[in-house]
Motif scaffolding. Structure first.
Motif, PDB file in Angstrom:
ATOM      1  N   LYS A   1     113.733 -17.379 110.946  1.00 35.28           N
ATOM      2  CA  LYS A   1     114.725 -16.797 111.855  1.00 35.28           C
ATOM      3  C   LYS A   1     114.303 -15.413 112.318  1.00 35.28           C
ATOM      4  O   LYS A   1     113.957 -14.562 111.510  1.00 35.28           O
ATOM      5  CB  LYS A   1     116.096 -16.717 111.151  1.00 35.28           C
ATOM      6  CG  LYS A   1     117.148 -15.983 111.978  1.00 35.28           C
ATOM      7  CD  LYS A   1     118.560 -16.267 111.518  1.00 35.28           C
ATOM      8  CE  LYS A   1     119.533 -15.293 112.177  1.00 35.28           C
ATOM      9  NZ  LYS A   1     120.928 -15.618 111.986  1.00 35.28           N
TER      10      LYS A   1
ATOM     11  N   GLY B   1     118.879 -15.425 117.538  1.00 36.38           N
ATOM     12  CA  GLY B   1     119.861 -16.459 117.809  1.00 36.38           C
ATOM     13  C   GLY B   1     119.300 -17.873 117.899  1.00 36.38           C
ATOM     14  O   GLY B   1     119.982 -18.838 117.540  1.00 36.38           O
TER      15      GLY B   1
ATOM     16  N   ASP C   1     119.733 -19.845 114.791  1.00 36.13           N
ATOM     17  CA  ASP C   1     121.096 -20.316 114.503  1.00 36.13           C
ATOM     18  C   ASP C   1     121.416 -21.540 115.351  1.00 36.13           C
ATOM     19  O   ASP C   1     122.010 -22.517 114.876  1.00 36.13           O
ATOM     20  CB  ASP C   1     122.122 -19.214 114.815  1.00 36.13           C
ATOM     21  CG  ASP C   1     121.976 -18.001 113.903  1.00 36.13           C
ATOM     22  OD1 ASP C   1     120.959 -17.927 113.207  1.00 36.13           O
ATOM     23  OD2 ASP C   1     122.866 -17.145 113.887  1.00 36.13           O
TER      24      ASP C   1
ATOM     25  N   ARG D   1     118.068  -7.172 117.027  1.00 37.03           N
ATOM     26  CA  ARG D   1     116.677  -6.798 117.237  1.00 37.03           C
ATOM     27  C   ARG D   1     116.711  -5.501 118.043  1.00 37.03           C
ATOM     28  O   ARG D   1     117.461  -5.385 119.007  1.00 37.03           O
ATOM     29  CB  ARG D   1     115.953  -7.889 118.034  1.00 37.03           C
ATOM     30  CG  ARG D   1     115.827  -9.191 117.256  1.00 37.03           C
ATOM     31  CD  ARG D   1     115.069 -10.257 118.028  1.00 37.03           C
ATOM     32  NE  ARG D   1     115.767 -10.636 119.255  1.00 37.03           N
ATOM     33  CZ  ARG D   1     115.301 -10.447 120.485  1.00 37.03           C
ATOM     34  NH1 ARG D   1     114.128  -9.881 120.679  1.00 37.03           N
ATOM     35  NH2 ARG D   1     115.990 -10.832 121.543  1.00 37.03           N
TER      36      ARG D   1
ATOM     37  N   LYS E   1     118.161  -4.800 124.322  1.00 32.73           N
ATOM     38  CA  LYS E   1     119.457  -4.660 123.673  1.00 32.73           C
ATOM     39  C   LYS E   1     120.164  -3.348 124.003  1.00 32.73           C
ATOM     40  O   LYS E   1     121.317  -3.149 123.615  1.00 32.73           O
ATOM     41  CB  LYS E   1     119.307  -4.810 122.158  1.00 32.73           C
ATOM     42  CG  LYS E   1     118.663  -6.148 121.742  1.00 32.73           C
ATOM     43  CD  LYS E   1     119.616  -7.314 121.953  1.00 32.73           C
ATOM     44  CE  LYS E   1     119.009  -8.632 121.476  1.00 32.73           C
ATOM     45  NZ  LYS E   1     119.944  -9.760 121.635  1.00 32.73           N
TER      46      LYS E   1
ATOM     47  N   GLY F   1     118.776  -3.583 111.756  1.00 27.24           N
ATOM     48  CA  GLY F   1     117.892  -4.197 112.742  1.00 27.24           C
ATOM     49  C   GLY F   1     116.459  -3.795 112.524  1.00 27.24           C
ATOM     50  O   GLY F   1     116.159  -2.899 111.739  1.00 27.24           O
TER      51      GLY F   1
ATOM     52  N   GLN G   1     115.693  -3.413 108.491  1.00 27.27           N
ATOM     53  CA  GLN G   1     115.213  -4.562 107.731  1.00 27.27           C
ATOM     54  C   GLN G   1     115.912  -5.800 108.250  1.00 27.27           C
ATOM     55  O   GLN G   1     116.820  -5.714 109.089  1.00 27.27           O
ATOM     56  CB  GLN G   1     115.535  -4.384 106.244  1.00 27.27           C
ATOM     57  CG  GLN G   1     117.030  -4.332 105.980  1.00 27.27           C
ATOM     58  CD  GLN G   1     117.380  -3.700 104.640  1.00 27.27           C
ATOM     59  OE1 GLN G   1     116.820  -2.683 104.276  1.00 27.27           O
ATOM     60  NE2 GLN G   1     118.294  -4.311 103.924  1.00 27.27           N
TER      61      GLN G   1
ATOM     62  N   ASP H   1     118.222  -8.758 106.978  1.00 29.08           N
ATOM     63  CA  ASP H   1     119.008  -9.071 105.791  1.00 29.08           C
ATOM     64  C   ASP H   1     120.255  -9.860 106.222  1.00 29.08           C
ATOM     65  O   ASP H   1     121.223  -9.285 106.722  1.00 29.08           O
ATOM     66  CB  ASP H   1     119.395  -7.748 105.095  1.00 29.08           C
ATOM     67  CG  ASP H   1     120.165  -7.965 103.796  1.00 29.08           C
ATOM     68  OD1 ASP H   1     120.778  -9.040 103.632  1.00 29.08           O
ATOM     69  OD2 ASP H   1     120.154  -7.055 102.957  1.00 29.08           O
TER      70      ASP H   1
ATOM     71  N   LEU I   1     125.039 -14.089 120.061  1.00 32.40           N
ATOM     72  CA  LEU I   1     125.878 -14.749 119.057  1.00 32.40           C
ATOM     73  C   LEU I   1     126.716 -13.733 118.310  1.00 32.40           C
ATOM     74  O   LEU I   1     127.856 -13.996 117.924  1.00 32.40           O
ATOM     75  CB  LEU I   1     124.991 -15.507 118.062  1.00 32.40           C
ATOM     76  CG  LEU I   1     124.236 -16.705 118.631  1.00 32.40           C
ATOM     77  CD1 LEU I   1     123.206 -17.200 117.638  1.00 32.40           C
ATOM     78  CD2 LEU I   1     125.202 -17.814 118.999  1.00 32.40           C
ATOM     79  N   THR I   2     126.115 -12.550 118.133  1.00 29.85           N
ATOM     80  CA  THR I   2     126.764 -11.547 117.291  1.00 29.85           C
ATOM     81  C   THR I   2     128.193 -11.254 117.750  1.00 29.85           C
ATOM     82  O   THR I   2     129.106 -11.132 116.930  1.00 29.85           O
ATOM     83  CB  THR I   2     125.900 -10.269 117.289  1.00 29.85           C
ATOM     84  OG1 THR I   2     124.601 -10.652 116.811  1.00 29.85           O
ATOM     85  CG2 THR I   2     126.465  -9.198 116.406  1.00 29.85           C
TER      86      THR I   2
ATOM     87  N   TYR J   1     130.417 -14.107 116.619  1.00 25.73           N
ATOM     88  CA  TYR J   1     130.681 -14.021 115.173  1.00 25.73           C
ATOM     89  C   TYR J   1     131.708 -12.926 114.916  1.00 25.73           C
ATOM     90  O   TYR J   1     132.670 -13.107 114.177  1.00 25.73           O
ATOM     91  CB  TYR J   1     129.409 -13.684 114.394  1.00 25.73           C
ATOM     92  CG  TYR J   1     128.273 -14.675 114.510  1.00 25.73           C
ATOM     93  CD1 TYR J   1     128.512 -16.008 114.833  1.00 25.73           C
ATOM     94  CD2 TYR J   1     126.954 -14.282 114.289  1.00 25.73           C
ATOM     95  CE1 TYR J   1     127.465 -16.905 114.936  1.00 25.73           C
ATOM     96  CE2 TYR J   1     125.911 -15.177 114.386  1.00 25.73           C
ATOM     97  CZ  TYR J   1     126.162 -16.484 114.712  1.00 25.73           C
ATOM     98  OH  TYR J   1     125.127 -17.367 114.810  1.00 25.73           O
TER      99      TYR J   1
HETATM  100  P1  ADP Z   1     118.862 -12.585 119.836  1.00 28.00           P
HETATM  101  O1  ADP Z   1     118.679 -14.058 119.738  1.00 28.00           O
HETATM  102  O2  ADP Z   1     118.483 -12.008 121.170  1.00 28.00           O
HETATM  103  O3  ADP Z   1     118.192 -11.843 118.720  1.00 28.00           O
HETATM  104  P2  ADP Z   1     121.691 -13.111 119.256  1.00 28.00           P
HETATM  105  O4  ADP Z   1     122.895 -12.231 119.276  1.00 28.00           O
HETATM  106  O5  ADP Z   1     121.767 -14.381 120.022  1.00 28.00           O
HETATM  107  O6  ADP Z   1     120.438 -12.239 119.702  1.00 28.00           O
HETATM  108  O7  ADP Z   1     121.380 -13.542 117.750  1.00 28.00           O
HETATM  109  C1  ADP Z   1     121.103 -12.605 116.777  1.00 28.00           C
HETATM  110  C2  ADP Z   1     121.153 -13.276 115.432  1.00 28.00           C
HETATM  111  O8  ADP Z   1     120.218 -12.633 114.579  1.00 28.00           O
HETATM  112  C3  ADP Z   1     122.491 -13.167 114.754  1.00 28.00           C
HETATM  113  O9  ADP Z   1     122.644 -14.271 113.866  1.00 28.00           O
HETATM  114  C4  ADP Z   1     122.333 -11.856 113.955  1.00 28.00           C
HETATM  115  O10 ADP Z   1     123.202 -11.826 112.854  1.00 28.00           O
HETATM  116  C5  ADP Z   1     120.910 -11.983 113.514  1.00 28.00           C
HETATM  117  N1  ADP Z   1     120.193 -10.723 113.266  1.00 28.00           N
HETATM  118  C6  ADP Z   1     119.616  -9.887 114.157  1.00 28.00           C
HETATM  119  N2  ADP Z   1     119.006  -8.863 113.535  1.00 28.00           N
HETATM  120  C7  ADP Z   1     119.209  -9.059 112.209  1.00 28.00           C
HETATM  121  C8  ADP Z   1     118.827  -8.318 111.020  1.00 28.00           C
HETATM  122  N3  ADP Z   1     118.100  -7.203 111.093  1.00 28.00           N
HETATM  123  N4  ADP Z   1     119.185  -8.839 109.825  1.00 28.00           N
HETATM  124  C9  ADP Z   1     119.921  -9.981 109.758  1.00 28.00           C
HETATM  125  N5  ADP Z   1     120.315 -10.688 110.823  1.00 28.00           N
HETATM  126  C10 ADP Z   1     119.959 -10.241 112.039  1.00 28.00           C
END
Ligand code: ADP
Length: 471
Positions: free
Chosen positions: A6, A9, A12, A294, A299, A322, A348, A350, A375-376, A379
């Motif tokens: 992962k 998004g 997921d 990220r 972003k 991030g 990081q 996590d 997605l965030t 959620y």
């Molecule tokens: P993208 O696909 O552009 O990164 P999204 O919002 O669609 O953005 O999805 C981001 C996903 O990645 C979410 O599930 C978010 O919780 C997770 N995520 C992003 N950065 C981190 C991080 N540093 N640690 C844990 N989960 C992260």
């Protein structure tokens, strides 16, 4: 594909959509490279095939794992290509052999199906890494007794990442040089895997209706807008869903206490725990803003850094999680340096902490320049954590600006990607926060929004049928 690999998004979605389709009675097989992050053996060994992608005699091993009724994942094993620390690259940049790694993956999947006489109703390929799948199908398998007229649905999760490689790659991949033409893979003298997916698939989808419109324009098309426009009749925007088995404060195993829209006591406990985890002052009356992302230009967090003085002057707390570009990280780190009792950062990856931030914050910030779906924010709504977002892509499709008079809306939305827009939205949020009544309404509005996969899965079913009818 979560939980195995992962970065954002896509992982997921790759886990949740198959699950939703299988629940609706479809038989779904997912293919995923056996990356270094995935323990070996990842499942039951079920065979291997020869995969011609360069001068070497390479073969792919296949390992199957049942995920539930009608649902399995098959890991494609080739250690020289995939048993590495990163998926697409390392901190120094992209891996130099990505053209071969992902061509190999596509061809291995096709060869697996062909050699087994396994005929899917449709292939569903995601992003540039799989852009060659429909190209290979059309180049080598149009008369194959198994794969003849199997359509491809290609989903663009982010048009900014396109997979550009030298046109000289075509030869070793076994593909004809004629594919380096303008109406095929050509990209300014190179070749582009994303373009292959866009042009050679029966149907193209992307992850929100607004992004489907945006990528036909120069502002969001990253140079591929005319290619996207040429597929406008076969382009569909389908919003990603949320897997509420993973993301629901009523039963989230990562958070300090459960809660729901009728009782927020648990959320207060989550906030206290989060403030303590980041070493911030325990002041529950001050709003806590979260960032989980990220940390890349897309972003928009450079806007947050740019607005630093104005933000430091406001009564907010902030926690950020991030990884990404060094200057964005440095900007966020500066907040913490200036006021470590109010600002915390973790550079990081996590997953557990991502859940705790969703649960423990009052607001979540997504000032994206573009956001295919995001997605965030979906959620966070379920956790009563109010999104502050820019009106782009899926953010525009999922967050409705709060109107306290009509008691309608789920968050705060600004139009322009500049500090004025950002601060306007944050101030709107702060003035709503100051009035507990309206804020409770806002939380309830957000928590009751339903982004479950069932509706989106139904739309994908229509897309698969359309693809079958158009080949
Ligand atoms: P993208 O696909 O552009 O990164 P999204 O919002 O669609 O953005 O999805 C981001 C996903 O990645 C979410 O599930 C978010 O919780 C997770 N995520 C992003 N950065 C981190 C991080 N540093 N640690 C844990 N989960 C992260």
């Amino acid at each position: 594909m979560a939980p195995w690999a992962k970065t954002g998004g896509l992982a997921d979605v790759s886990a949740a959509l198959p699950k939703a389709l299988a629940a609706r009675g479809h038989e779904v097989t997912c293919f995923l490279p056996r990356y270094g992050s995935i323990a070996f053996p990842p499942g039951r060994f079920i065979g291997s095939v020869h995969v011609p992608v360069d001068a070497l005699h390479r073969s792919a091993g296949f390992y199957e794992r049942e995920l539930g009724p009608n649902l399995r994942v098959i890991f494609v094993e080739h250690p020289p290509f995939f048993d590495r620390p990163g998926f697409y690259g390392d901190p120094g940049g992209d891996y130099g052999d990505n053209a071969f790694r992902f061509a190999f993956f596509c061809r291995a999947v096709i060869e697996f199906c062909r050699s087994r006489g396994y005929r899917p109703d449709a292939f569903h390929a995601h992003d540039w890494q799989t852009g060659l799948l429909p190209v290979y199908l059309k180049a080598f398998y149009p008369d194959d007794p198994t794969l003849y007229r199997v359509p491809t649905v290609f989903t663009v999760h982010n048009l900014a990442y396109q997979g550009h490689f030298s046109a000289a790659t075509l030869g070793p991949l076994g593909l004809p040089d004629s594919l380096a033409s303008e109406d095929a893979l050509d990209w300014k003298g190179n070749i582009c895997y994303m373009k292959g997916g866009l042009l050679f698939s029966e149907v193209v989808t992307t992850v929100s209706p607004t992004y489907a419109r945006e990528i036909q324009t120069a502002e969001f098309g990253h140079g591929l807008e005319s290619v996207v426009r040429s597929r406008a009749d076969d382009l569909v925007g389908i919003l990603n869903g949320v897997d509420y088995e993973e993301w629901d404060p009523r039963h989230d195993r990562h958070i300090a206490a459960p809660f729901d829209e009728t009782d927020h006591t648990g959320k207060a406990a989550c906030k206290r725990a989060l403030l303590a985890e980041f070493g911030l002052a325990a002041e529950p009356e001050a709003p806590l803003i979260g960032i989980i992302s990220r940390l890349v230009h897309q972003k928009g967090f450079d806007l947050v850094t740019e607005a630093m003085e104005a933000l430091l002057a406001r009564p907010i707390r902030m926690v950020a999680l991030g990884t990404g570009e060094p200057d964005v990280e440095a900007g966020l780190r500066e907040f913490m340096r200036r006021d470590p009792r109010r600002f915390g950062v973790r550079f990081q990856y996590d997953s557990g902490l991502a859940h705790r931030i969703e649960a423990g914050c009052d607001m979540i910030l997504m000032p994206s320049r573009f956001e295919p779906c995001g997605l965030t924010q979906m959620y966070s709504m379920r956790y009563g954590t109010i999104p502050i977002v820019r009106a782009t892509g899926g953010l525009a499709d999922t967050v409705e600006h709060f109107d306290p008079k009509r008691r309608k809306g789920t968050g705060f939305v600004f139009e322009h990607a500049d500090t004025t827009g950002l601060l306007w939205a944050i101030d709107e949020a702060l003035s709503a926060w100051a009035k507990p009544g309206p804020w409770t309404v806002l939380m309830q509005n957000a928590m009751s929004r339903d982004f479950s996969w069932a509706l989106s899965a139904e739309r994908y079913e229509a897309v698969y049928s359309h693809a079958q009818n158009s080949i």
